[in-house]
Structure formats: structure tokens, C-alpha cells
Scaffold this active site. Structure first.
Site, PDB file in Angstrom:
ATOM      1  N   GLY A  31       0.794  -1.230   0.000  1.00 28.43           N
ATOM      2  CA  GLY A  31       0.000   0.000   0.000  1.00 28.43           C
ATOM      3  C   GLY A  31       0.824   1.276   0.000  1.00 28.43           C
ATOM      4  O   GLY A  31       0.281   2.364  -0.175  1.00 28.43           O
ATOM      5  N   CYS A 240     -27.663  -8.642 -16.520  1.00 30.01           N
ATOM      6  CA  CYS A 240     -27.101  -8.418 -17.848  1.00 30.01           C
ATOM      7  C   CYS A 240     -28.087  -8.846 -18.933  1.00 30.01           C
ATOM      8  O   CYS A 240     -28.650  -9.939 -18.894  1.00 30.01           O
ATOM      9  CB  CYS A 240     -25.789  -9.200 -17.998  1.00 30.01           C
ATOM     10  SG  CYS A 240     -25.119  -9.146 -19.678  1.00 30.01           S
ATOM     11  N   CYS A 243     -26.250 -12.063 -20.879  1.00 31.10           N
ATOM     12  CA  CYS A 243     -26.002 -13.362 -20.245  1.00 31.10           C
ATOM     13  C   CYS A 243     -26.799 -13.565 -18.983  1.00 31.10           C
ATOM     14  O   CYS A 243     -26.740 -14.608 -18.364  1.00 31.10           O
ATOM     15  CB  CYS A 243     -24.509 -13.526 -19.932  1.00 31.10           C
ATOM     16  SG  CYS A 243     -23.983 -12.516 -18.526  1.00 31.10           S
ATOM     17  N   CYS A 265     -22.990  -6.650 -19.009  1.00 29.87           N
ATOM     18  CA  CYS A 265     -21.763  -6.896 -18.241  1.00 29.87           C
ATOM     19  C   CYS A 265     -20.635  -6.011 -18.741  1.00 29.87           C
ATOM     20  O   CYS A 265     -20.396  -5.919 -19.944  1.00 29.87           O
ATOM     21  CB  CYS A 265     -21.287  -8.346 -18.414  1.00 29.87           C
ATOM     22  SG  CYS A 265     -22.161  -9.539 -17.427  1.00 29.87           S
ATOM     23  N   CYS A 271     -18.821 -12.134 -19.686  1.00 26.56           N
ATOM     24  CA  CYS A 271     -20.141 -12.208 -20.325  1.00 26.56           C
ATOM     25  C   CYS A 271     -20.131 -13.216 -21.462  1.00 26.56           C
ATOM     26  O   CYS A 271     -21.023 -14.051 -21.587  1.00 26.56           O
ATOM     27  CB  CYS A 271     -20.504 -10.821 -20.852  1.00 26.56           C
ATOM     28  SG  CYS A 271     -22.231 -10.644 -21.309  1.00 26.56           S
TER      29      CYS A 271
END
Lengths: 284, 239, 257
Positions: A31, A240, A243, A265, A271
């Protein structure tokens, strides 16, 4: 084999070493933003030069590279960068997340969970999460060094005061390994939970700002919140259109002039695979 | 010897004061020398003398408001004795809070605070809780004849006499053993002067000692147990 | 009597050829308000910065007694310790409120920042605290979500005070806190400050050139000229019976309304 006009993956070996050292430092201090001498790349700042330099430094001839831009493999950024590495490194490329050893991304984390032998490289515009409230670099460095992060919660407080809830929906700040607070790049907050305890190595590169940071595999990453306003994953009201996925990040697509829209998506590979699987099921 | 006799609250010994006026080429202005007197518990000592002789200066030195030239100002503090002439700022502040109360000649006006709150604050400082302090403040203001409609108003717009009564109430609101009064009745009418005389008498009966100046002969006669003629310590002729 | 809260010993500071502070010493006790008075160039602001740890002294020391009772020399504090002190036990009210506030953050956020810095993670509680303090400094509760850019000068000062006092510091530094404000606004602010100082038993180091402010707010006073303390003592004593030539000049120069 024809002689390449560029060194393997464009950057000279000394530069790659310098960047690898920075990466090692970054992994050692999860980080923490490690400064590095960002090179001029054959693309303007703001187009992923940080991510490209990271990829260029760690890619090898046997790697398989996937590049996505806002989740899609076929948008400008993704296409250009994939072509760049195909030309300068002659590596295999793919759109299949599961096949890639190296995933470079702009502003999304793939839906398909990553594994221990994969690396995810993020393109970062502004690496400093404190920058919006504290413009002085000298001051933000001191704040990180002393873990003075009160001001980060001030930002979240402001959100709640103004909007009634934490309104930050992307680049949502998170605390890494209980120490440094980082900006995970402009990924939607929907993706933040994926950063936590991820088996893959995650690297972040900001070319213009000249910083590299990292989340080693299986590191604790906690998104900031308040006790009475806990972090909540975004939920969509739709699924979606292609899909039917109800658990992936959806793009809103305007389809006509009358305000018609559909949700699709954002992760095109995810997808696609779901659609193929559904076709197969239907065929059986 | 830093001891006081059993009943003595205040002993001034050999006090002198000279002003140096640096703005006038360093001219020295001797005012007093060798001032000595005592104040015992339950008695009222009045300083007398012509205007400008230095009565106020003595009061102010006893309060720590003026620096002492020479001499000692011994004050009883339970078992201890403090010499105010040598005390540091912290000790003087502490003495003012607990031992020595003051009614000045003019009320220095604090904006926005109501008369009753000014008096109640003084009572609170001496240890009373909020409610008791307010009650005490109300009773004092009532005794001094300040109309109730004025109690919640800041004294800035009061008449001289009304301001003075707030001042007096504030000075009497605490539990100081020694009270210093500088011309407390100057702007009061007969009825209010009587109220002050009564207040003094009551406090004397409870053991409080008073060091005061009164312009008014009449009041002086009624409250003074002893009068100290300050002109015998004066340096004014000599200057 | 308890040990002093703050003790400055032989402080010296030069800026090139200019001796801004020459051998300044004093003590400050809990609940005591001290004014450092002087005209421009007297060294009073330098002294304030030396005591507050913003400047390092060339010589001398400032010793502060922490909440746990230990006395620490400011120069021995680590950067982390000093910054933590500034966020908890100390307050600093600047003459220009914009320096002491985050102008782009709401009033509530400004007041709550110290609490959040100390780990408070409950939005509701932080907001309640902020509202309480707004009430104490006489700012309407409806302004809690407004940034100080929408506030008047007097309101900004009051917000600055609230921001500093929310962690109940024991020592507050104030640099010309009423400078530049309208007279009526000043009066209100001074009253507020007087009340808060008394209620919270704050120790205060106040720098000002305004003698009336000094008399109203402080118990003790230091008069500075040319980097030196020319006189010190009880505020009323210094103002009513000034000894030093410069003090006499200052006191006689003040215009009465």
C-alpha cells in the site's frame, strides 16, 4: 528470428531493473507509494503509461497478456496496448482471463476470480488518496508516515452530510494490511472486495505521478467506512441483458434517442463465457 | 517576623509608594511612605485624608493591583501568612479568589453578561454551585434595590448608581475574609447607602474584615471601627 | 501548588542579524491566561511560534507537562508526538481563520476532523458532537453542512475555536484572534472566548497588540519590545501601574472611545 527495432518490451534493461526494484519495495510495504523514475513512453500521459511500464518490466517471452479497458478487451486503450506488447515483446495475447498470466487493466477488476500464478496490473491516474484534501506532497508524505488518516474519514463524512450516504462510487479508499491507505485507482467500489485476500499479486502504476504500489497476495484490504454507515457493495436493479448475470458489474448502454437503455456486463470476457456456456447447455 | 496576631487579617508595615513617570523625563512622584496599620476580623478600618493623598493607592497595593515600593502587606490565609508585596502573580490571583474581595470605584463593564450573571459568577468562584450562586446574586441585588427588570440586562446602559450596586453585589457575593471597598457609596442615594451599611454590619458580625475609603462622612461614622489618617504618611509636600 | 503546565526558559531566536527573541522565560499554569503584548516587530509572534513548537529555538527550552504528568522538553518530542499534541492537548487559533480551517469542508467536518483523527468512526456521534460545539460557539445548527467559505469573518473565528476545543485541549495559543474583525463582532467573540476559557479551565497564551483584549481575557501579561520582555506581571497591575518606560508609553497611547 528477425532483429527487433526495440529492446524486448520496449524499455531498456536498466530501466526494467529500476522498476523491478520499485516493485519489490512496494511488495515489501503493502500500500505504500514508491516513487520511481517514470520513462517517456510512446503514448501520452493519461493513457496508461504507468501500467505499461509495470507490464514491460515484468513480462517475459512465455507470458500470456490480457489487457482490458473498463472491463472490455475491444476498446481503444486495450487494443492499442495489446498491440504494443505484441509488437515489442512478441508475446501471446488473449481475451480469456483464465488463460492470461499477466492482466493489465484500466478501471476494472475482472469478474473471474484470479489465481496464485497471475498478476494484475492496474493503471492509476492519481495515486495519492489524500490529494483532494491536502495538496502539498510534503504534507501527504508526512501523513502517510505518521498514519495520520483522520482526513480520509472527513471526506466520507462530507459525503454523508451532503448526500445522506457515502457517495464515493469509484476510487474508493481502502486500508492495506492495517497500515497504509491507498487509492485503488478508479475501479468501481463494486470491485473493492476483490482486492481483499486475493491470491494474485496486484501491482499499481502511475506514470505521470511516478508512483508504484502493490498488494501482495492474500493481503487484508479493508474499505473505509463508518460504524453506522458500513461499506456496502453496489447492487444493480437489473441483470445483464446478454447473459443474465446478476452478480457482475453492469454498464449502462443507451440504445436509442428516446432514452432507451440496457444493462450489459462490463467484463466482456466474463459475459462471453457465460453466453457460450448457456448456448452449450441449450444445445444439450 | 511573618506572624500576625490571632485576630489580624491584614497588617500593613512601612508601606511606601513612588511613581516614576518615564514619559516625563523620569520624574519621580513620591506618594506615601511608612504606612502602617492593621485590620482585624470583624472590624472596618477606614482610610481618610484629602483627595489625592494616596488612599486608593493603598487599597490597590493591598490588592496587588499596584506594585509596592517598600514595606510589607501581610495577609492571613488560614495557618499561613502571605506577604502580598512579595507574592508572585499566581499567589496574588489565588489570594484574590479566596481571601481578598474587592469593590472598585467604577464597574468595569463586560459586554453581554447580565447583571445577575456577573454577581452569580463571583458567587460561583467562591465555591457555590450554580443554583445557590444565582439565588445569592438575586438576594443581594434585591437588597441593594436594583429593579428586577434590570437583572438580566448587561450593565453597560445602567446609570452610575445602578452600576455601582452591581459592583457592590459582586464584591459581597463571595466568602472572602477581607473585603476592600473603594468609595462604594459615592453614587448611591440614602436608601441604598443604608443597604450597604447593613450589608457591612452583617459581614462584620460574621468575622469579615473591611478596609475601605468613604467620601461620605455620614457613612464613615456609621461603619468605621477605626479611622487611619493617611495624610500623616503623605509625601506630597515633600515632592 | 501543582507544577506549571508550560515553562519557557531562556528562549533565543535570531533571523540573521535580527534578534527576534532574547532570553525570554516565563511559566504558565493550568487555567491561566497569559497575554504577550507588543507592537509589530516586538518578537511576540516569534515567541508564540517558539512556544508552540512551530519554530526551533536557537537557545533555551520549552517544557510542557503532558496529561500523564511527565514534563517533556518540546525539542525532545518526535514529529509524531508533536503533531499528536497539536491535535489533542493543544489548540491554535490563527488571526486568519482560513489558516486554521479547511475552507472546502463543511463546518461539521471541520469540527469532527480531530475526533476522526483520534479514531472516532461513528458518523452520528461525530455529527452530534459537531452540533453541540456549534451551539457553544453560537453558530446556528442549520449551518453545520455549510463550508466556512459561506461564513462571515466572526463566524469563521468561532468555528475555528470550536474546531480546536472539541478535544478539550488544556492549552490554547491565540494569535490576534480578533484582529481585523468589526468592533461589535469582536465584542461578541471576546465574550465567548472569556466564557469558554473560564468554563473549560483552559490555559491560554494570547498574542495581541490590543490592551483591552488583554485586560478582558488574561490574568498575566508579558510586554515585549525588540525581542525582550520589558515587563511582566498581573495584567491589571501592568496596565494600571506600569513600571517600564515602554509599558507606560503603550498604556498612555491607547485611545479611549
Amino acid at each position: 528470428m528477425t532483429a527487433r527495432p526495440y529492446n524486448f518490451a520496449y524499455l531498456d534493461e536498466q530501466t526494467k531493473r529500476m522498476i523491478r526494484r520499485a516493485i519489490l519495495k512496494a511488495i515489501a510495504i503493502p500500500g505504500y507509494q514508491v516513487p520511481f523514475a517514470s520513462r517517456e513512453m510512446p503514448m501520452p500521459y493519461g493513457w496508461g503509461t504507468g501500467g505499461v511500464q509495470l507490464t514491460a518490466s515484468i513480462i517475459g517471452p512465455d507470458d500470456v497478456l490480457k489487457v482490458i479497458d473498463q472491463g472490455a478487451d475491444d476498446t481503444t486503450n486495450a487494443v492499442s496496448i495489446r498491440a504494443f506488447f505484441a509488437k515489442t515483446a512478441d508475446v501471446a495475447t488473449t481475451t480469456d482471463t483464465t488463460q492470461a498470466t499477466l492482466n493489465q487493466t484500466r478501471h476494472r477488476v475482472p469478474e473471474t476470480p484470479l489465481t496464485a500464478d497471475q498478476i494484475l496490473v492496474y493503471q492509476v491516474p492519481i495515486p495519492e488518496p489524500l490529494r483532494f484534501l491536502e495538496p502539498r506532497e510534503t504534507e501527504t508524505r508526512t501523513m502517510h508516515a505518521l498514519a495520520e488518516y483522520g482526513v480520509m474519514h472527513v471526506k466520507l463524512y462530507e459525503d454523508i452530510a451532503r448526500h445522506g450516504h457515502i457517495a464515493t462510487t469509484y476510487a474508493y479508499p481502502a486500508r492495506v494490511a492495517d497500515r497504509y491507505i491507498m487509492d485503488p485507482s478508479p475501479i468501481p467500489k463494486f470491485d473493492n472486495p476483490k482486492l481483499d485476500d486475493c491470491p494474485a499479486l496486484q501491482l499499481f502504476g502511475a506514470g505521470r505521478e511516478q508512483r508504484i504500489y502493490a498488494i501482495p497476495p492474500h493481503t487484508r484490504v479493508v474499505s473505509l467506512d463508518f460504524e453506522d454507515h458500513p461499506f456496502e457493495r453496489t447492487k444493480f436493479d437489473a441483470a445483464c441483458e446478454f447473459c443474465g448475470a446478476a452478480d457482475s458489474f453492469l454498464d449502462e448502454v443507451v440504445i436509442d434517442d428516446k432514452g432507451g437503455r440496457m444493462f450489459v456486463c462490463s467484463d466482456t470476457d466474463y459475459c462471453q463465457k457465460r453466453q457460450e456456456a448457456q448456448k452449450k447447455d441449450a444445445a444439450e | 517576623m511573618n506572624a500576625l496576631h490571632a485576630n489580624e487579617l491584614l497588617r500593613v508595615e512601612g508601606l511606601s509608594k513612588t511613581f516614576t513617570l518615564h514619559l516625563h523625563g523620569g520624574a519621580r512622584l513620591p506618594v506615601l511612605h511608612g504606612v502602617s496599620f492593621t485590620v482585624a476580623a470583624g472590624e472596618c478600618v477606614v482610610l481618610a485624608g484629602p483627595s489625592g493623598v494616596g488612599k486608593s493607592s493603598i487599597l490597590k497595593m493591598a490588592l496587588g493591583n499596584y506594585l509596592v515600593g517598600e514595606g510589607r502587606i501581610l495577609v492571613a490565609d488560614g495557618e499561613r501568612v502571605i506577604d502580598l508585596a512579595r507574592a508572585d502573580a499566581r499567589e496574588i490571583l489565588d489570594a484574590r479568589r479566596r481571601i481578598i474581595g474587592y469593590v472598585s470605584q467604577f464597574l468595569r463593564v463586560i459586554p453581554r453578561i447580565g447583571a445577575i450573571d456577573i454577581v452569580a459568577a463571583a458567587a460561583q468562584e467562591s465555591g457555590l454551585d450554580r443554583a445557590a450562586a444565582r439565588e445569592r446574586a438575586a438576594s443581594l441585588l434585591a437588597r441593594l434595590g436594583l429593579p428586577e427588570r434590570l437583572w438580566s440586562l448587561p450593565p453597560a446602559t445602567f446609570s452610575g448608581g445602578e452600576q455601582q450596586r452591581v459592583n457592590i453585589a459582586r464584591g459581597f457575593a463571595g466568602r472572602h475574609r477581607l473585603l476592600i471597598l473603594d468609595e462604594p457609596t459615592a453614587s448611591l442615594d440614602a436608601a441604598n447607602r443604608q443597604a450597604v451599611i447593613d450589608l457591612i454590619a452583617e459581614r462584620k458580625a460574621r468575622g469579615t474584615g473591611f478596609l475601605a475609603t468613604f467620601h461620605d462622612e455620614d457613612v464613615r461614622l456609621r461603619v468605621a471601627d477605626r479611622v487611619v489618617d493617611v495624610s500623616r504618611f503623605s509625601d506630597r509636600e515633600a515632592a | 501548588m501543582t507544577a506549571p503546565l508550560l515553562s519557557a526558559q531562556g528562549l533565543c531566536k535570531r533571523f540573521g542579524a535580527i534578534a527576534a527573541c532574547r532570553d525570554v522565560s516565563f511559566e504558565l499554569n493550568e487555567g491561566e491566561a497569559l497575554t504577550i503584548v507588543g507592537e509589530s516587530g516586538s518578537g511576540k509572534t516569534t515567541l508564540l511560534n517558539l512556544i508552540g513548537g512551530a519554530l526551533a529555538a536557537d537557545a533555551g527550552e520549552v517544557v510542557y507537562r503532558l496529561r500523564d504528568g511527565t514534563a517533556r522538553a518540546l525539542s525532545s518530542l518526535t514529529e509524531a508526538e508533536r503533531r499528536a499534541l497539536m491535535r489533542t492537548d493543544w489548540g491554535f487559533v490563527h488571526q486568519d481563520a482560513a489558516r486554521g480551517l479547511r475552507m472546502g469542508v463543511s463546518a461539521g467536518g471541520n469540527i469532527g476532523e480531530r475526533l476522526m483523527a483520534l479514531g472516532d468512526r461513528h458518523y452520528g456521534r461525530i455529527r452530534e458532537n459537531a452540533l453541540e460545539w456549534l451551539a457553544r460557539v453560537e453558530i446556528a445548527a442549520t449551518r453545520v453542512d455549510d463550508p466556512p467559505t459561506t461564513y462571515s469573518g466572526g463566524m469563521r473565528q468561532r468555528l475555528q475555536i470550536a474546531r480546536n476545543l472539541v478535544t478539550r485541549p488544556r492549552l490554547v495559543f491565540m494569535d490576534e484572534p480578533t484582529g481585523g474583525l468589526d468592533v461589535s463582532v469582536q465584542a461578541r467573540l471576546l465574550d465567548l472566548m472569556r466564557g469558554l476559557i473560564a468554563d473549560m479551565g483552559l490555559a491560554v497564551v494570547l498574542v495581541t497588540h490590543d490592551l483591552a483584549v488583554a485586560r478582558l481575557l488574561s490574568h498575566r501579561m508579558l510586554v515585549m519590545k525588540g525581542g525582550e520582555v520589558v515587563e511582566s506581571g498581573l495584567t491589571d497591575r501592568v496596565l494600571d501601574d506600569p513600571q517600564a518606560p515602554y509599558t507606560q508609553l503603550l498604556v498612555s497611547s491607547v485611545l479611549a472611545a
